[in-house]
Scaffold this motif. Structure first.
Motif, PDB file in Angstrom:
ATOM      1  N   GLN A  95       0.894  -1.254  -0.001  1.00 21.41           N
ATOM      2  CA  GLN A  95       0.024  -0.059  -0.077  1.00 21.41           C
ATOM      3  C   GLN A  95       1.099   1.143  -0.031  1.00 21.41           C
ATOM      4  O   GLN A  95       0.760   2.363  -0.700  1.00 21.41           O
ATOM      5  N   SER A  96       1.921   1.234   0.901  1.00 18.43           N
ATOM      6  CA  SER A  96       2.743   2.289   0.845  1.00 18.43           C
ATOM      7  C   SER A  96       3.721   2.706  -0.571  1.00 18.43           C
ATOM      8  O   SER A  96       3.575   3.822  -1.167  1.00 18.43           O
ATOM      9  N   GLY A  97       3.934   1.478  -1.047  1.00 18.52           N
ATOM     10  CA  GLY A  97       4.644   1.672  -2.427  1.00 18.52           C
ATOM     11  C   GLY A  97       3.709   1.977  -3.569  1.00 18.52           C
ATOM     12  O   GLY A  97       4.056   2.738  -4.255  1.00 18.52           O
ATOM     13  N   VAL A  98       2.307   1.740  -3.520  1.00 17.36           N
ATOM     14  CA  VAL A  98       1.516   2.004  -4.496  1.00 17.36           C
ATOM     15  C   VAL A  98       1.024   3.408  -4.291  1.00 17.36           C
ATOM     16  O   VAL A  98       0.684   4.394  -5.185  1.00 17.36           O
ATOM     17  N   ALA A  99       0.941   4.139  -3.073  1.00 17.39           N
ATOM     18  CA  ALA A  99       0.661   5.286  -2.689  1.00 17.39           C
ATOM     19  C   ALA A  99       1.617   6.215  -3.256  1.00 17.39           C
ATOM     20  O   ALA A  99       1.465   7.148  -3.803  1.00 17.39           O
ATOM     21  N   SER A 100       2.970   5.855  -2.963  1.00 17.31           N
ATOM     22  CA  SER A 100       3.964   6.642  -3.593  1.00 17.31           C
ATOM     23  C   SER A 100       4.081   6.634  -5.050  1.00 17.31           C
ATOM     24  O   SER A 100       4.302   7.399  -5.682  1.00 17.31           O
ATOM     25  N   ALA A 101       3.683   5.512  -5.631  1.00 16.74           N
ATOM     26  CA  ALA A 101       3.755   5.268  -7.168  1.00 16.74           C
ATOM     27  C   ALA A 101       2.640   6.119  -7.734  1.00 16.74           C
ATOM     28  O   ALA A 101       3.036   6.883  -8.902  1.00 16.74           O
ATOM     29  N   GLU A 102       1.535   6.351  -6.977  1.00 15.07           N
ATOM     30  CA  GLU A 102       0.556   7.402  -7.562  1.00 15.07           C
ATOM     31  C   GLU A 102       1.214   8.772  -7.501  1.00 15.07           C
ATOM     32  O   GLU A 102       0.753   9.642  -8.568  1.00 15.07           O
ATOM     33  N   ARG A 103       1.831   9.179  -6.453  1.00 16.25           N
ATOM     34  CA  ARG A 103       2.257  10.537  -6.455  1.00 16.25           C
ATOM     35  C   ARG A 103       3.483  10.767  -7.636  1.00 16.25           C
ATOM     36  O   ARG A 103       3.414  11.742  -8.228  1.00 16.25           O
ATOM     37  N   VAL A 104       4.118   9.759  -7.905  1.00 19.16           N
ATOM     38  CA  VAL A 104       5.156   9.746  -8.871  1.00 19.16           C
ATOM     39  C   VAL A 104       4.396  10.015 -10.318  1.00 19.16           C
ATOM     40  O   VAL A 104       4.763  10.698 -11.078  1.00 19.16           O
ATOM     41  N   PHE A 105       3.310   8.975 -10.612  1.00 18.03           N
ATOM     42  CA  PHE A 105       2.686   8.931 -11.632  1.00 18.03           C
ATOM     43  C   PHE A 105       1.888  10.281 -12.099  1.00 18.03           C
ATOM     44  O   PHE A 105       1.722  10.727 -13.099  1.00 18.03           O
ATOM     45  N   GLU A 106       1.625  10.980 -10.994  1.00 18.68           N
ATOM     46  CA  GLU A 106       0.804  12.205 -11.317  1.00 18.68           C
ATOM     47  C   GLU A 106       1.791  13.228 -11.985  1.00 18.68           C
ATOM     48  O   GLU A 106       1.737  14.200 -12.616  1.00 18.68           O
ATOM     49  N   VAL A 107       3.317  13.115 -11.487  1.00 20.71           N
ATOM     50  CA  VAL A 107       4.118  14.237 -12.178  1.00 20.71           C
ATOM     51  C   VAL A 107       4.273  13.582 -13.722  1.00 20.71           C
ATOM     52  O   VAL A 107       4.574  14.316 -14.539  1.00 20.71           O
ATOM     53  N   LEU A 108       4.742  12.162 -13.690  1.00 23.03           N
ATOM     54  CA  LEU A 108       4.537  11.684 -15.232  1.00 23.03           C
ATOM     55  C   LEU A 108       3.449  12.294 -16.157  1.00 23.03           C
ATOM     56  O   LEU A 108       3.644  12.134 -17.467  1.00 23.03           O
ATOM     57  N   ASP A 109       2.211  12.287 -15.615  1.00 24.70           N
ATOM     58  CA  ASP A 109       0.993  12.469 -16.199  1.00 24.70           C
ATOM     59  C   ASP A 109       0.785  14.004 -16.431  1.00 24.70           C
ATOM     60  O   ASP A 109      -0.170  14.242 -17.004  1.00 24.70           O
ATOM     61  N   ALA A 110       1.634  14.744 -15.856  1.00 22.82           N
ATOM     62  CA  ALA A 110       1.298  16.325 -16.084  1.00 22.82           C
ATOM     63  C   ALA A 110       1.576  16.627 -17.512  1.00 22.82           C
ATOM     64  O   ALA A 110       2.248  16.153 -18.258  1.00 22.82           O
ATOM     65  N   PRO A 111       0.641  17.527 -17.599  1.00 22.04           N
ATOM     66  CA  PRO A 111       0.733  18.176 -19.189  1.00 22.04           C
ATOM     67  C   PRO A 111       1.990  18.804 -19.481  1.00 22.04           C
ATOM     68  O   PRO A 111       2.604  19.404 -18.611  1.00 22.04           O
ATOM     69  N   GLU A 112       2.453  18.570 -20.573  1.00 23.12           N
ATOM     70  CA  GLU A 112       4.130  18.869 -20.944  1.00 23.12           C
ATOM     71  C   GLU A 112       3.926  20.169 -21.699  1.00 23.12           C
ATOM     72  O   GLU A 112       2.882  20.602 -22.241  1.00 23.12           O
ATOM     73  N   ASN A 113       4.914  20.556 -21.950  1.00 24.82           N
ATOM     74  CA  ASN A 113       5.244  21.977 -23.026  1.00 24.82           C
ATOM     75  C   ASN A 113       4.636  21.492 -24.431  1.00 24.82           C
ATOM     76  O   ASN A 113       4.428  20.188 -24.689  1.00 24.82           O
ATOM     77  N   VAL A 114       4.194  22.558 -25.171  1.00 22.88           N
ATOM     78  CA  VAL A 114       3.740  21.988 -26.232  1.00 22.88           C
ATOM     79  C   VAL A 114       4.737  21.406 -27.286  1.00 22.88           C
ATOM     80  O   VAL A 114       6.079  21.784 -27.167  1.00 22.88           O
ATOM     81  N   PRO A 115       4.345  20.429 -27.672  1.00 23.82           N
ATOM     82  CA  PRO A 115       5.238  19.658 -28.800  1.00 23.82           C
ATOM     83  C   PRO A 115       6.213  20.573 -29.585  1.00 23.82           C
ATOM     84  O   PRO A 115       5.869  21.301 -30.189  1.00 23.82           O
TER      85      PRO A 115
END
Length: 663
Positions: A385-405
């Protein structure tokens, strides 16, 4: 480290964006400290995505699975073989009680005649009974050696499987760190404006580390436990289907206990890592502004904020660990009840002759090994549960909208430094436009000074040139090419920037200068230093250009740091130069050197100068006066003073204020 410019008008915009983002998250950090953490949105999908990080090592995973399977099978055969050894001992002991030569049927009949029906049933069920023979130690030795060989091979395969899993997990975490770092470089600056620095650092350090530790401690055990449950269940049905069915009662009970406790602990794990990030944010902000905290006597307030958040973290951590820690004792209790139940029923079946003592012994071992992995998996629920909770926080960064291509770039791009703004409009907040329909042409080699009150859009203007933010409408061209047609690297490689807030990294002075041109020779570094007056103070240092600067560059003065940043921009030989009031934090004597250095830097190249001291831009080719995102005046220093407009009022207010202070 981003070379962006950030001054008053952008800070105000930051506050607006930060307030909007905080409203979505439940308020600013200091207002959200007491609120409960979010529940994990999707444990299953997040866990599958986390395991997907190891997809590149699928061959290694299959190898680890094969090793684990063979190891479990060998371990599963062990109790059966040891049960046969027990039967040999018991049958030898029983045989020694009767005269040699008697058949097994005669012994059973004699026992029944004496009224010992239970013992007769036990002797009748023996498969290797020989009256008067005693224990066959040769056969017993062979059986025990076979069991030893099986357990040794199983241990070796288990070690190989664990080693492979460790390598796979380390590779997955390495790729995750690499992806997060690459993602951070693709995120727009607006994202960083809305994220507390300490919180973001916690996501990319603490949370990634926690993911690695959770995977290493659970993945190998999960594979082994899953295979062990299947193998033990198969062996249990082989030994005694009736007892196996009775033993299966523990499965729904175990699943129910794990589900109930895990559901309650997940929210606490999410809050634990959220509080960790907020605590890191408080620590980072407090120590970054340590001097100001001391000057304004806010040490007690900072300590109180830290203690409050630390208490929140302690409470969340205690709740997460305590609740999830209940799983292990509860599972052990269920397993012990099952153990007692099987022992009683197995004893009754031995007494009735339906099972041998060795079979009962083997079944009890299987039942223990069957419930043990269930208990282990349940006890690892807190780690998962702790690992998945941390993974969700990291995935939020990875899924954040990026610069215009970015596009592929333009071949043969010029280096003259001509800049054109064509009907440019921009706003940080769509409800509050900042720049509207701005048009401007800057010719090659011109020095353009930008002045105006706080919030007028001075810094925004140059940030748009650097593509730190994207336009709402209109376009900006550099040497006739739309800057959106260029990659950000191509664009910024032709632009030099000297900020009001100097940034130097831990290294030598020579390395800090060469930062502007990777691979620069010592001769180029020295030439840039001489042109920007760095060489004058470097010779007074014990190690010259090899003098080491600490992380804060505190071993040289503010003016010397500014000169090094100018030399760094000089060595990059940009076609376009952006200067943000580089003399505002230095003394008058050093200011003269900095002004001369900037004059050398601006020579034969287009320059944008954000000016607060109006006396420093007398020689600018063009002065732009901005108010509310619009250029309200433009011209030379003399022309604008003669016009007696906005610039003249700014100039008079600045020098009138200086005269009043000196009076």
């Amino acid at each position: 480290m981003s070379d962006r410019i950030l001054t008053e008008e952008e800070k105000a915009a930051q506050q607006r964006r930060g307030a909007a983002g905080a409203a979505q998250r439940g308020g600013p950090p200091h207002m959200r400290m007491g609120q409960p953490g979010e529940r994990s949105r999707n444990f299953g999908p997040s866990a599958r995505r986390l395991l997907g990080l190891m997809r590149e090592d699928r061959i290694g995973l299959w190898a680890a699975l094969a090793f684990a399977l063979v190891s479990v099978v060998l371990n599963a055969l062990g109790p059966r073989i040891l049960g046969h050894a027990t039967d040999l001992v018991f049958e030898g002991w029983a045989g020694s009680k009767f005269p040699a030569g008697m058949t097994q049927e005669a012994v059973v009949a004699g026992l029944r005649a004496q009224g010992e029906n239970d013992f007769a049933e036990v002797v009748g069920a023996m498969s290797h009974f020989v009256a008067g023979q005693g224990i066959d130690f040769g056969a017993l030795r062979s059986v025990l050696l076979l069991a030893l060989a099986l357990y040794a091979a199983a241990s070796l395969l288990s070690w190989a499987q664990a080693r492979i899993i460790v390598q796979i997990v380390n590779g997955a975490v390495y790729r995750l760190r690499r992806d997060v770092e690459a993602k951070l470089n693709r995120l727009p600056l607006a994202y960083f404006d809305s994220q507390p620095r300490g919180e973001l650092l916690s996501r990319v350090t603490n949370d990634v580390d926690n993911i690695g530790q959770s995977l290493q401690q659970t993945l190998s055990q999960l594979i082994t436990s899953f295979l062990t449950v299947i193998a033990m269940l198969a062996m249990m049905f082989w030994v005694s289907p009736l007892l196996a069915i009775l033993g299966l009662v523990t499965i729904p009970v175990s699943i129910g206990i794990t589900a109930v406790i895990g559901k309650r602990s997940q929210a606490h794990f999410v809050q634990q890592w959220k509080s960790t990030g907020e605590l890191n944010s408080i620590v980072e902000e407090t120590f970054t502004g340590h001097g100001l905290v001391k000057v304004f006597g806010r040490a007690d307030a900072a300590q109180a904020a830290f203690e409050a958040k630390n208490d929140d973290l302690r409470g969340a951590s205690f709740g997460a660990q305590f609740i999830s820690g209940l799983i292990m004792p509860m599972m052990m209790f269920v397993g012990n009840l099952n153990y007692v139940f099987i022992a009683v029923v197995g004893g009754l079946r031995v007494a009735s002759g339906s099972m041998s003592i060795g079979d009962v012994q083997a079944f009890i071992q299987y039942s223990r090994q069957f419930t043990q992995p269930l208990t282990q998996v349940a006890s690892m629920a807190n780690l998962m549960q702790s690992g998945v909770a941390s993974a969700e926080r990291v995935f939020e960064v990875l899924d954040a909208p990026e610069n215009v291509p970015e596009r592929s770039g333009v071949l043969g791009f010029g280096t003259r430094g001509e800049v054109d703004f064509e009907h440019v409009s921009f706003a940080y907040d769509p409800q509050r436009p900042l720049i509207e329909d701005l048009s401007l042409s800057v010719h090659s080699g011109q020095t353009v000074a930008i002045v105006g009150p706080t919030g007028a859009g001075k810094t925004t203007l140059v940030n748009l040139i650097m593509r730190f933010y994207e336009l709402n409408s209109g376009r900006i061209t550099l040497d006739g090419t739309d800057i959106t047609e260029l990659t950000r690297h191509e664009l910024r490689s032709r632009i030099g920037m000297v900020l009001q807030d100097t940034w130097l990294f831990e290294g030598t002075i020579g390395e800090n200068i060469a930062y502007g041109k990777p691979g620069a020779s010592d001769a180029e570094v020295r030439a840039a230093a001489e042109a920007t007056y760095v060489d004058r103070f470097v010779h007074s240092l014990p190690d010259g250009y090899d003098t080491m600067l600490d992380s804060e560059a505190s071993n040289i003065s503010a003016g010397e740091k500014q000169l090094v940043t100018i030399a760094r921009a000089f060595i990059s030989d940009p076609s376009l130069l952006i200067l943000d009031e580089a003399t505002s934090s230095v003394d008058t004597r050093t200011e003269v050197l900095v002004q001369h250095a900037m004059a050398a830097l601006r020579s034969d190249r287009t320059s944008f100068v954000i000016a607060h001291r109006l006396s420093t831009i007398r020689d600018a080719d063009l002065i732009l006066v901005m108010e509310d995102g619009r250029i309200v005046e433009q011209g030379s220093h003399a022309e604008l003073l003669a016009a007696r407009g906005a610039f003249a009022r700014l100039y008079a207010a600045q020098f009138a204020g200086a005269l009043e202070e000196s009076a």
